[in-house]
Design an enzyme around this catalytic site. Structure first.
Site, PDB file in Angstrom:
ATOM      1  N   LYS A 188      -6.404  12.881  -8.694  1.00 41.74           N
ATOM      2  CA  LYS A 188      -5.149  12.335  -8.159  1.00 41.74           C
ATOM      3  C   LYS A 188      -3.954  13.025  -8.822  1.00 41.74           C
ATOM      4  CE  LYS A 188      -7.354   8.055  -6.868  1.00 41.74           C
ATOM      5  NZ  LYS A 188      -7.700   6.652  -7.118  1.00 41.74           N
TER       6      LYS A 188
ATOM      7  N   ASP B 159      -1.883   2.100  -2.879  1.00 43.78           N
ATOM      8  CA  ASP B 159      -3.279   1.876  -2.472  1.00 43.78           C
ATOM      9  C   ASP B 159      -3.343   0.874  -1.318  1.00 43.78           C
ATOM     10  OD1 ASP B 159      -5.076   3.522  -3.778  1.00 43.78           O
ATOM     11  OD2 ASP B 159      -5.261   2.216  -5.534  1.00 43.78           O
TER      12      ASP B 159
ATOM     13  N   GLN C 106      -6.546   2.311 -11.435  1.00 46.80           N
ATOM     14  CA  GLN C 106      -7.874   2.770 -11.033  1.00 46.80           C
ATOM     15  C   GLN C 106      -8.894   1.641 -11.217  1.00 46.80           C
ATOM     16  OE1 GLN C 106      -8.538   5.889  -9.655  1.00 46.80           O
ATOM     17  NE2 GLN C 106     -10.509   4.950  -9.226  1.00 46.80           N
TER      18      GLN C 106
END
Ligand code: NDP
Length: 288
Positions: free
Chosen positions: A54, A121, A98
């Protein structure tokens, strides 16, 4: 018949090139650099790889990134304080934590602490609700990537029979909502579904998001169907043991399907691309 392969690497490269141009334009015209903050707790090797990819994706597209790493035994309050700081920082456009988090964390509470305006997200309840209402702010990255793949191939969604296998919050459910929003007739299958093959054989668009090595075989697919394989599994045994494979048995499926995504090189590369897209869209939104 052999299916046409949807190349996730090629589509991803094209979208990322365009994102880099948009990032440059934003910098030149408004002095703003899109910025993604990534929080990692613990040393899970897979999570470390995802976070590294990422951050590398940001750098390549000309975005700024912030990587905050904590040991597995960090107090949740420390992570929540960091999220509050990033929420308040106007130079940060996207924040993600995460997953999975260590057991002593209330993951839901952590995700809800992220400002919905920076929740790239798309996991915050407010953004899940917006998606349900057909007015999404951030679309979860993997299903967003699948929709881009269908769009790039000109797959007709309105009126199509779409079958999504898997009902997780991060893939299956939002995937079904996005297909429904584009007027597919959607069936969602899960571990308690009776006669899975009955459903999959009816699918014009079949999305597999289960996490079980090659469980969808060619005989479960309607001739000419579009088959999207989200699964990321490893061959348990045989000559390919340890290598990456999907939920779909590619060898038999490609003989029946019209279009198919491979694993690797299908949906996988699209997920980070759509994370960058969400970060870009967030940065552009702050300037409106
Ligand atoms: P989850 O484990 O959260 O969900 C799996 C789903 O599959 C559940 O809804 C489960 O049903 C269903 N399921 C399990 N067994 C069966 C079965 N025999 N028949 C039908 N349905 C079944 O997984 P995720 O959604 O997080 O991920 C799914 C896969 O996609 C994994 O391989 C993961 O690694 C991969 N993935 C790939 C990404 C990418 O970037 N390409 C991103 C995210 C995930 P139930 O709800 O009843 O338990």
């Amino acid at each position: 018949m052999t299916a046409r392969i949807i190349d996730g690497n090629a589509l991803s490269a094209k979208i990322r090139e365009h994102l880099a141009e948009r990032a440059t334009a934003l910098k030149v015209s408004r002095g703003v650099t899109p910025c993604l903050a990534v929080i990692l707790v613990g040393e899970d090797p897979a999570s470390q790889v995802y976070v590294r990819n990422k951050v590398a994706g940001c750098e390549k597209a000309g975005f700024r990134s912030i990587k905050q790493v904590y040991p597995a035994n960090v107090e949740p309050v420390t992570v929540l304080a960091k999220i509050a700081e990033l929420n308040a920082d106007p130079s940060v456009h996207g924040i993600l934590v995460q997953l999975p988090l260590p057991k002593h964390f209330d993951s839901e509470a952590v995700l809800e602490a992220i400002s919905p305006e920076k929740d790239v997200d798309g996991f915050h309840a407010e953004n899940v609700g917006a998606l349900m209402q057909g007015n999404p702010r951030f679309i979860p990255c993997t299903p967003y990537g699948v929709m881009k793949m269908l769009e790039s191939e000109g797959v007709k969604i309105a009126g199509a029979e779409a079958v999504v296998v898997g009902r997780s919050n991060i893939v299956g459910k939002p995937m079904a909502m996005l297909l429904l929003a584009q007027s597919a007739t959607v069936t969602i299958c899960h571990s308690r579904s009776k006669d899975l093959a009955f459903h999959t054989r009816r699918a014009d668009i079949l999305v597999a998001a289960v996490g079980k090595e090659r469980m969808i075989t060619g005989d479960m697919i309607k001739p000419g169907a579009t088959v999207i394989d989200v699964g990321m599994n490893r061959y348990a045994s045989g000559p390919n043991a340890g290598k990456l494979c999907g939920d779909v048995d590619f060898e038999t499926a490609k003989e029946v399907a019209g279009l198919i995504t491979p694993v690797p090189g299908g949906v996988g590369p699209m997920t980070i691309t759509m994370l960058l897209t969400n970060t870009m869209e967030s940065a552009e939104r702050t300037l409106k």
